[in-house]
Design an enzyme around this catalytic site. Structure first.
Site, PDB file in Angstrom:
ATOM      1  CB  SER A   5      -0.969  -0.031   1.180  1.00 23.70           C
ATOM      2  OG  SER A   5      -1.979   0.943   1.025  1.00 23.70           O
ATOM      3  CG  ASP A  22      -5.566  -1.122  -5.182  1.00 22.86           C
ATOM      4  OD1 ASP A  22      -4.753  -1.911  -4.668  1.00 22.86           O
ATOM      5  OD2 ASP A  22      -5.990  -0.098  -4.607  1.00 22.86           O
ATOM      6  CG  HIS A  79      -5.086  -2.377  -0.964  1.00 20.84           C
ATOM      7  ND1 HIS A  79      -4.619  -1.585  -1.987  1.00 20.84           N
ATOM      8  CD2 HIS A  79      -4.581  -1.857   0.178  1.00 20.84           C
ATOM      9  CE1 HIS A  79      -3.873  -0.613  -1.481  1.00 20.84           C
ATOM     10  NE2 HIS A  79      -3.825  -0.761  -0.167  1.00 20.84           N
TER      11      HIS A  79
END
Length: 413
Positions: free
Chosen positions: A190, A286, A353
């Site tokens: 991330s 995503d 994600h």
């Protein structure tokens, strides 16, 4: 923008949870956000504060000391180092940064004293076959600017010192033995994945030329994409970070010499000039970007995307067409990069994600696969140069191995 911060904080610890899974109509598995773990039996590792950081102004948003969790390697891995940069969103204005400094993402006073290492961080060979016995470090993220800021807001008591934290952490780890590493890998997911791309060549520069050094960016490809209302939410957000935190001075000059500073906060614009071998692990759909930059509530005032965002089986043909356009942008962003033999890609068509730090997606019996390779196997083959390291999925919903994330009713992050 406070909702961005809250969602990002929650995604970092919640997304992709494996309990409560159920079969989907196309044979994939659906993973609800209502669970708290992706499994794994890795060690719990204590927090170490970097005592030398204060003297150089390398402090968290609230002025507290930064830190990391270090689990020492053993045997054949005792001279190898895996440095993981923690993720957890950003703050782009004074209000969101003040909110953030009262959390573990802005202050070491609120950080967990121990973290469990799972996925690529696990110390168990059955969970992490290639890196389990390396020195593994998680550098905590408390600056809100992907380790790039260099400034302050005295009136609000905010310190934007991400670049100094990066340097202090690396110096401390070098003194802990990393300077003698035979092999090293920088990773993160991330915001940590974005940090990995932004700092990759800096990391390479810490070591002699005969040290094998590579970078793995997981879910770090935040695209400069247009949302469903025709606006560029992500660009506006990143512009706020760069301006507030003074990040421009720390961004790779290979990018800022040819583009504006905000453009160079986007990993897609840094990738073409990275010299260090890098692996991009990302989903083509995503979830963070779908929720917060592609179809945010501000762009969908009538809630036409709400059902699609909660459960992707509910997306209509127009919505899927838009999402496939985003997938095309993702593939386009790595096209030139993936042409280099030293780089690797694993882009699967899942609604997820972060996949490297969760046990269920990194290396387990039902982990996502491309070319019959689990993510851990693909990354290991790339790092140790054992075979093919380029894996790109067909379009949704063809992949039956995905761990899709579905928002249950009432679970609005």
């Amino acid at each position: 923008m406070a909702s961005w911060v809250l969602l990002a904080l929650l995604l970092a610890s919640v997304f992709g949870a494996a309990r409560g899974s159920e079969p989907w109509s196309n044979g994939t598995q659906v993973y609800s956000t209502n669970a708290n773990s992706g499994g794994g039996n890795g060690a719990f590792v204590a927090l170490t504060l970097i005592q030398s950081a204060a003297a150089r102004g390398a402090v968290c948003l609230d002025g507290s000391l930064p830190g990391y969790h270090l689990h020492r390697g053993s045997g054949s891995g005792s001279n190898n180092w895996l440095v993981n940069l923690e993720g957890g969103g950003w703050c782009n204005d004074v209000r969101s940064c003040v909110f953030r400094k009262s959390s573990r993402r802005g202050s070491s006073n609120h950080m967990e004293k121990q973290l469990q290492f799972t996925g690529i961080m696990s110390n168990r060979p059955e969970e992490n076959p290639d890196f389990y016995n390396w020195n593994r470090v998680k550098v905590r993220y408390c600056d809100g600017g992907s380790f790039t800021g260099d400034g302050a807001d005295a009136a609000s008591g905010l310190y934007f010192r991400g670049q100094r934290i990066w340097q202090a952490a690396m110096d401390d780890l070098m003194a802990q033995g990393m300077r003698s590493a035979s092999q090293a890998l920088l990773s993160g997911c991330s915001a940590g994945g974005a940090s990995t791309i932004l700092h990759c060549d800096e990391f390479r520069g810490l070591f002699p030329s005969n040290t094998r050094v590579k970078c793995l960016a997981d879910a770090g490809m935040f695209l400069d994409a247009v949302d469903i209302a025709g606006r560029r939410q992500m660009r506006d957000f990143f512009n706020g970070i760069v301006r507030l935190q003074g990040s421009g001075r720390s961004l790779p000059r290979s990018c800022t010499s040819r583009m504006d500073k905000t453009s160079c906060f986007f990993p897609q614009n840094v990738l073409p000039n990275i010299q260090t071998p890098t692996f991009i692990l990302n989903t083509a759909y995503d979830v963070w970007q779908l929720q917060e930059s592609l179809a945010p509530k501000t762009a969908d005032p009538h809630g036409l995307w709400q059902r699609c965002k909660q459960n992707y089986a509910s997306c209509n043909s127009n919505q899927l067409q838009f999402l496939n356009g985003f997938r095309d942008e993702m593939l386009d962003a790595v096209k030139g990069f993936s042409g280099s033999g030293q780089n690797g890609v694993f882009i699967n068509s899942c609604f997820a994600h972060c996949q490297s730090e969760r046990q269920d997606t990194w290396y387990s019996g039902n982990s996502p696969r491309l070319g019959n390779k689990r993510i851990a196997e693909a990354v290991g083959d790339w790092y140790f140069e054992r075979g093919n390291a380029k894996f790109t999925d067909c379009a949704y919903p063809c992949d039956g191995t995905c761990h899709h994330i579905v928002f249950r009713g009432g679970s609005h992050l």
